[in-house]
Scaffold this motif. Structure first.
Motif, PDB file in Angstrom:
ATOM      1  N   GLU B  86      12.304 -10.666  37.404  1.00 58.70           N
ATOM      2  CA  GLU B  86      12.398 -11.002  38.819  1.00 58.70           C
ATOM      3  C   GLU B  86      12.094  -9.731  39.660  1.00 58.70           C
ATOM      4  O   GLU B  86      12.221  -8.519  38.953  1.00 58.70           O
ATOM      5  CB  GLU B  86      13.923 -11.394  39.119  1.00 58.70           C
ATOM      6  CG  GLU B  86      14.191 -12.829  38.476  1.00 58.70           C
ATOM      7  CD  GLU B  86      15.782 -13.084  38.726  1.00 58.70           C
ATOM      8  OE1 GLU B  86      15.836 -14.130  38.894  1.00 58.70           O
ATOM      9  OE2 GLU B  86      16.761 -12.067  38.857  1.00 58.70           O
ATOM     10  N   TYR B  88      12.469  -8.180  43.730  1.00 58.51           N
ATOM     11  CA  TYR B  88      13.022  -8.207  45.185  1.00 58.51           C
ATOM     12  C   TYR B  88      11.999  -8.527  46.074  1.00 58.51           C
ATOM     13  O   TYR B  88      11.085  -7.932  46.121  1.00 58.51           O
ATOM     14  CB  TYR B  88      13.862  -7.038  45.428  1.00 58.51           C
ATOM     15  CG  TYR B  88      14.274  -7.099  47.040  1.00 58.51           C
ATOM     16  CD1 TYR B  88      15.196  -8.126  47.429  1.00 58.51           C
ATOM     17  CD2 TYR B  88      13.798  -6.099  48.065  1.00 58.51           C
ATOM     18  CE1 TYR B  88      15.659  -8.136  48.677  1.00 58.51           C
ATOM     19  CE2 TYR B  88      14.381  -6.313  49.085  1.00 58.51           C
ATOM     20  CZ  TYR B  88      15.202  -7.175  49.863  1.00 58.51           C
ATOM     21  OH  TYR B  88      15.697  -7.329  50.876  1.00 58.51           O
ATOM     22  N   SER B  94      15.543 -11.830  48.891  1.00 57.79           N
ATOM     23  CA  SER B  94      16.172 -12.391  47.562  1.00 57.79           C
ATOM     24  C   SER B  94      15.270 -11.987  46.587  1.00 57.79           C
ATOM     25  O   SER B  94      14.110 -11.673  46.619  1.00 57.79           O
ATOM     26  CB  SER B  94      16.118 -13.987  47.872  1.00 57.79           C
ATOM     27  OG  SER B  94      15.199 -14.503  48.078  1.00 57.79           O
ATOM     28  N   LEU B  95      15.846 -12.427  45.195  1.00 59.35           N
ATOM     29  CA  LEU B  95      14.939 -12.272  44.166  1.00 59.35           C
ATOM     30  C   LEU B  95      14.217 -13.453  43.911  1.00 59.35           C
ATOM     31  O   LEU B  95      14.534 -14.615  44.051  1.00 59.35           O
ATOM     32  CB  LEU B  95      15.931 -12.022  42.980  1.00 59.35           C
ATOM     33  CG  LEU B  95      16.792 -10.827  42.763  1.00 59.35           C
ATOM     34  CD1 LEU B  95      17.860 -10.725  41.773  1.00 59.35           C
ATOM     35  CD2 LEU B  95      15.900  -9.742  42.834  1.00 59.35           C
ATOM     36  N   THR B 112       3.008  -3.952  37.124  1.00 62.94           N
ATOM     37  CA  THR B 112       3.857  -3.044  36.868  1.00 62.94           C
ATOM     38  C   THR B 112       5.584  -3.754  36.413  1.00 62.94           C
ATOM     39  O   THR B 112       5.525  -4.800  36.475  1.00 62.94           O
ATOM     40  CB  THR B 112       4.144  -2.164  38.245  1.00 62.94           C
ATOM     41  OG1 THR B 112       4.502  -3.104  39.344  1.00 62.94           O
ATOM     42  CG2 THR B 112       2.888  -1.292  38.462  1.00 62.94           C
ATOM     43  N   PRO B 114       8.973  -5.077  36.148  1.00 60.80           N
ATOM     44  CA  PRO B 114      10.075  -6.052  37.167  1.00 60.80           C
ATOM     45  C   PRO B 114      11.185  -5.125  37.567  1.00 60.80           C
ATOM     46  O   PRO B 114      11.522  -4.196  37.205  1.00 60.80           O
ATOM     47  CB  PRO B 114      10.383  -7.203  36.155  1.00 60.80           C
ATOM     48  CG  PRO B 114      10.509  -6.556  34.781  1.00 60.80           C
ATOM     49  CD  PRO B 114       9.605  -5.523  34.806  1.00 60.80           C
ATOM     50  N   TYR B 116      14.417  -6.708  37.711  1.00 62.10           N
ATOM     51  CA  TYR B 116      15.397  -7.388  37.087  1.00 62.10           C
ATOM     52  C   TYR B 116      14.976  -8.106  35.625  1.00 62.10           C
ATOM     53  O   TYR B 116      13.962  -8.707  35.695  1.00 62.10           O
ATOM     54  CB  TYR B 116      16.336  -8.334  37.927  1.00 62.10           C
ATOM     55  CG  TYR B 116      17.144  -7.381  38.916  1.00 62.10           C
ATOM     56  CD1 TYR B 116      18.398  -7.005  38.681  1.00 62.10           C
ATOM     57  CD2 TYR B 116      16.510  -7.111  40.184  1.00 62.10           C
ATOM     58  CE1 TYR B 116      18.844  -6.419  39.710  1.00 62.10           C
ATOM     59  CE2 TYR B 116      17.094  -6.526  41.229  1.00 62.10           C
ATOM     60  CZ  TYR B 116      18.454  -6.052  40.918  1.00 62.10           C
ATOM     61  OH  TYR B 116      19.072  -5.289  41.808  1.00 62.10           O
ATOM     62  N   VAL B 118      16.425 -11.274  33.359  1.00 60.86           N
ATOM     63  CA  VAL B 118      17.379 -12.269  32.984  1.00 60.86           C
ATOM     64  C   VAL B 118      17.323 -13.109  31.995  1.00 60.86           C
ATOM     65  O   VAL B 118      16.349 -13.484  31.377  1.00 60.86           O
ATOM     66  CB  VAL B 118      17.144 -13.348  34.148  1.00 60.86           C
ATOM     67  CG1 VAL B 118      18.343 -14.404  34.155  1.00 60.86           C
ATOM     68  CG2 VAL B 118      17.082 -12.737  35.862  1.00 60.86           C
ATOM     69  N   ARG B 146      22.128 -10.936  33.842  1.00 58.03           N
ATOM     70  CA  ARG B 146      21.016 -10.455  34.619  1.00 58.03           C
ATOM     71  C   ARG B 146      21.370  -8.847  34.944  1.00 58.03           C
ATOM     72  O   ARG B 146      22.435  -8.318  34.861  1.00 58.03           O
ATOM     73  CB  ARG B 146      20.829 -10.948  36.118  1.00 58.03           C
ATOM     74  CG  ARG B 146      19.778 -10.265  37.150  1.00 58.03           C
ATOM     75  CD  ARG B 146      20.058 -10.558  38.349  1.00 58.03           C
ATOM     76  NE  ARG B 146      19.287 -11.874  38.782  1.00 58.03           N
ATOM     77  CZ  ARG B 146      19.956 -12.621  39.548  1.00 58.03           C
ATOM     78  NH1 ARG B 146      20.752 -12.228  40.341  1.00 58.03           N
ATOM     79  NH2 ARG B 146      19.193 -13.950  39.752  1.00 58.03           N
ATOM     80  N   MET B 147      20.336  -8.071  34.398  1.00 54.78           N
ATOM     81  CA  MET B 147      20.479  -6.598  34.264  1.00 54.78           C
ATOM     82  C   MET B 147      19.306  -5.937  35.322  1.00 54.78           C
ATOM     83  O   MET B 147      18.045  -6.557  34.990  1.00 54.78           O
ATOM     84  CB  MET B 147      20.357  -6.001  32.854  1.00 54.78           C
ATOM     85  CG  MET B 147      21.479  -6.392  32.087  1.00 54.78           C
ATOM     86  SD  MET B 147      22.844  -5.292  32.550  1.00 54.78           S
ATOM     87  CE  MET B 147      22.385  -3.759  31.334  1.00 54.78           C
ATOM     88  N   PRO B 148      19.365  -4.839  35.979  1.00 55.74           N
ATOM     89  CA  PRO B 148      18.476  -4.281  36.570  1.00 55.74           C
ATOM     90  C   PRO B 148      17.724  -3.440  35.566  1.00 55.74           C
ATOM     91  O   PRO B 148      17.745  -3.300  34.405  1.00 55.74           O
ATOM     92  CB  PRO B 148      18.923  -3.294  37.297  1.00 55.74           C
ATOM     93  CG  PRO B 148      20.243  -2.921  36.766  1.00 55.74           C
ATOM     94  CD  PRO B 148      20.562  -4.269  36.120  1.00 55.74           C
ATOM     95  N   TYR B 149      16.145  -3.887  35.580  1.00 53.80           N
ATOM     96  CA  TYR B 149      15.341  -3.170  34.457  1.00 53.80           C
ATOM     97  C   TYR B 149      15.309  -1.788  35.090  1.00 53.80           C
ATOM     98  O   TYR B 149      14.650  -1.270  36.132  1.00 53.80           O
ATOM     99  CB  TYR B 149      13.917  -3.806  34.790  1.00 53.80           C
ATOM    100  CG  TYR B 149      12.847  -3.451  33.681  1.00 53.80           C
ATOM    101  CD1 TYR B 149      13.051  -3.681  32.383  1.00 53.80           C
ATOM    102  CD2 TYR B 149      11.688  -2.509  33.956  1.00 53.80           C
ATOM    103  CE1 TYR B 149      12.027  -2.936  31.249  1.00 53.80           C
ATOM    104  CE2 TYR B 149      10.892  -1.972  33.252  1.00 53.80           C
ATOM    105  CZ  TYR B 149      11.058  -2.371  31.750  1.00 53.80           C
ATOM    106  OH  TYR B 149      10.323  -1.794  30.641  1.00 53.80           O
TER     107      TYR B 149
END
Lengths: 412, 152
Positions: B86, B88, B94-95, B112, B114, B116, B118, B146-149
């Protein structure tokens, strides 16, 4: 007699079942909340870039980690409940994300350990606290759990790590320190605008641009990838490096710079005489990439870059292209922030040793909101900002330094 | 009279605990995958055969690096684990799913990273309550992370 045994054993059985089932569920919910808090804290920490707006952006980023508008996201209670929402019976709250200038203050339980909550440009660490009710199935049948729920809270802290020894995805622009004995800023002054101009030989040395204090010569370090299959042309590679830093690569040697490692000048970006007033095409192609941070439409001189039409669509332009005197006022998406290797000395023919990494904010050309290439020696104005923006990728091991950019990491 | 009720309670308790444990294990596996791929560089989430993704799944599922190793949760296979990407979207605030394109997240095309990742189970993980003489429909567990990349 049997009824008496049942009456006596029923609460005991319920407690045992509560221990087996309800405690397991509480433990599980704590795990889910911890995952969510970790994701929120890390999201927030990635946004803490030393600007006035950074805590606002960080708070919004943290909430995105538990956003469930598209059906995905971190939830709790068997992924059935949205964090931060009230079901009527079960309540979940997201406390306001707190920000701190030091890790010890962020981790500390009290009001202040060695620092206090801060906002804006001083924030380096984020603390997220989540609370939620865990439903009780069996404990709810005994007086101990008459509310049929119990509160659970989890906290996570994330922030800027120790300085990185290996920095990935950064720019290939090498500059020499103004003062080698200054291990914090290498002699550069935070908030000061410099002219970064490509190294040239002889006289006359190009002047600094207007509204900058002095000219800092730079060179392009060799990160040419002869094995590249995508955008393989050298002009494309230079544009990509200028546009977004070193492209991601599974090879650390290709995608990163390491402190104390040595590098040669990008072969085709050799140094010309200052009197010539120009630069090699390679330097221009790299500069085209820098320009793309301000304007997605390449100027005519950049049409020589292979596949420039495609390359110019990869990265968005910076959302703040204003000329700034104060970095804290910057509101962009960090496309203008560059992280460059500081080398022992610029050398056109011998190896240069990386001493550290520092960051600049590229300024638009004087009186514009774009970066012009109509100046000799590929000069551009840039404000020194130190090492306030967390890098996306890198490693800590392999060197001993006390200052430099880190990356956003979970601390607790 | 009392004994069947007691047995039912005991079986129910054991089965509920088994579901909780299974969910916990699945959640842990997905967290491991998310943490692993979320901090590496040059991960191409648009490539089903990406080596880093394969290593992460194998490690999380088996606890080792042998793809043939026994899974920690029965019948869980790498193909069951879905990794979504995902970004932003400022326009919608929103995502949104990151497309596999040059302007999206396909590294093979020049895209490039992402924003996040999931990680979830493609069709959930079915668990059937095993209580004698009672036939339950399978319960589908659907953990997701869900984790930030934080890679490049």
């Amino acid at each position: 007699m049997a009824i008496q045994v049942v009456v006596i054993l029923t609460p005991v059985l319920l407690v045992l079942m509560g221990l087996a089932v309800d405690l397991g569920r509480i433990y599980l919910i704590k795990g889910e909340l911890k995952n969510a808090a970790n994701a929120m804290a890390l999201s927030a920490a990635l946004e803490l870039g030393g600007t006035d707006q950074s805590t606002e952006l960080a708070t919004a980023a943290a909430l995105r980690a538990v956003e469930t508008a598209n059906g995905l996201g971190n939830k709790y209670d068997f992924a059935g409940l949205t964090i931060g929402q009230d079901t009527g019976f079960l309540t979940s709250t997201i406390e306001d994300t707190q920000y701190f200038d030091t890790a010890s203050a962020a981790i500390g339980e009290g009001e202040d350990i060695s620092g206090s909550a801060v906002s804006g440009s001083a924030a380096r660490h984020a603390r997220v606290t989540l609370r939620a009710d865990a439903p009780l199935l069996f404990f709810g049948l005994i007086p101990l759990g008459f509310e049929r729920k119990t509160p659970v809270a989890m906290r996570s802290v994330a922030g800027m790590s120790a300085p990185l020894c290996t920095a990935c995805g950064i720019e290939a622009i090498a500059i020499a320190p103004l003062a080698a004995d200054d291990t914090v800023d290498f002699g550069f002054v935070r908030g000061t605008r410099y002219t970064l101009g490509y190294q040239c030989t002889g006289a006359p040395v190009p002047a600094a641009l207007a509204n900058t204090s002095q000219r800092i010569p730079y060179l392009l370090l060799d990160k040419n990838n002869p094995e590249a299959t995508l955008f393989a042309d050298e002009s494309s590679q230079l544009y990509r490096v200028g546009s977004g830093g070193l492209p991601a690569n599974s090879s650390e040697a290709r995608a990163c710079f390491q402190i104390n490692s040595t590098h040669l000048l990008w072969a085709s970006a050799s140094v010309l005489a200052c009197s010539a007033g120009g630069v090699q095409n390679s330097v221009r192609n790299h500069f085209c990439g820098l320009q793309s941070r301000f304007d997605s439409v390449p100027i005519e001189a950049c049409n020589a870059v292979a596949e420039v039409g495609t390359l110019s669509t990869v990265f968005p332009v910076d959302s703040d292209v204003n000329d700034l005197d104060d970095y804290a006022a910057y509101t962009g998406n960090r496309r203008r922030v560059i992280t460059v290797p500081i080398v022992d000395a610029l050398a056109a023919t011998t190896e240069m040793t990386v001493l550290g990494f520092r960051q600049f904010l590229i300024e638009p050309s004087n009186g514009t909101n774009v970066l012009n290439f109509d100046t000799p020696n590929a000069r551009f104005p840039a404000m020194y900002i130190g090492s306030v923006v967390p890098l996306k990728q890198g490693r800590f091991s392999g060197c001993s330094i006390s200052s430099g950019p880190g990356r956003a990491v979970l601390l607790r | 009279m009392l004994l069947p009720l007691l047995f039912l309670l005991l079986f129910g308790m054991v089965e509920l605990a088994r579901i909780s444990y299974t969910y916990y294990a699945l959640n842990k596996i997905l967290t491991t995958v998310a943490s692993y791929v979320g901090s590496r560089q040059a991960v191409n989430f648009c490539d089903d055969g990406d080596a880093t993704v394969a290593i992460a799944k194998t490690f999380a599922i088996t606890g080792g690096n042998d793809p043939a190793g026994a899974p920690l949760v029965p019948n869980l296979e790498p193909a069951n684990i879905r990794i979504g990407i995902e970004r932003y979207d400022a326009a919608s605030d929103s995502l949104a799913a990151c497309e596999c394109s040059v302007t999206g997240c396909d590294l093979a095309q020049g895209g490039t990273a992402p924003g996040y990742v999931v990680v979830s189970l493609a069709d959930g993980y079915p668990v059937r309550l095993a209580v004698p003489f009672v036939n339950f429909e399978p319960i589908i567990l659907r953990p997701q992370i869900r984790m930030p990349y934080a890679g490049t």
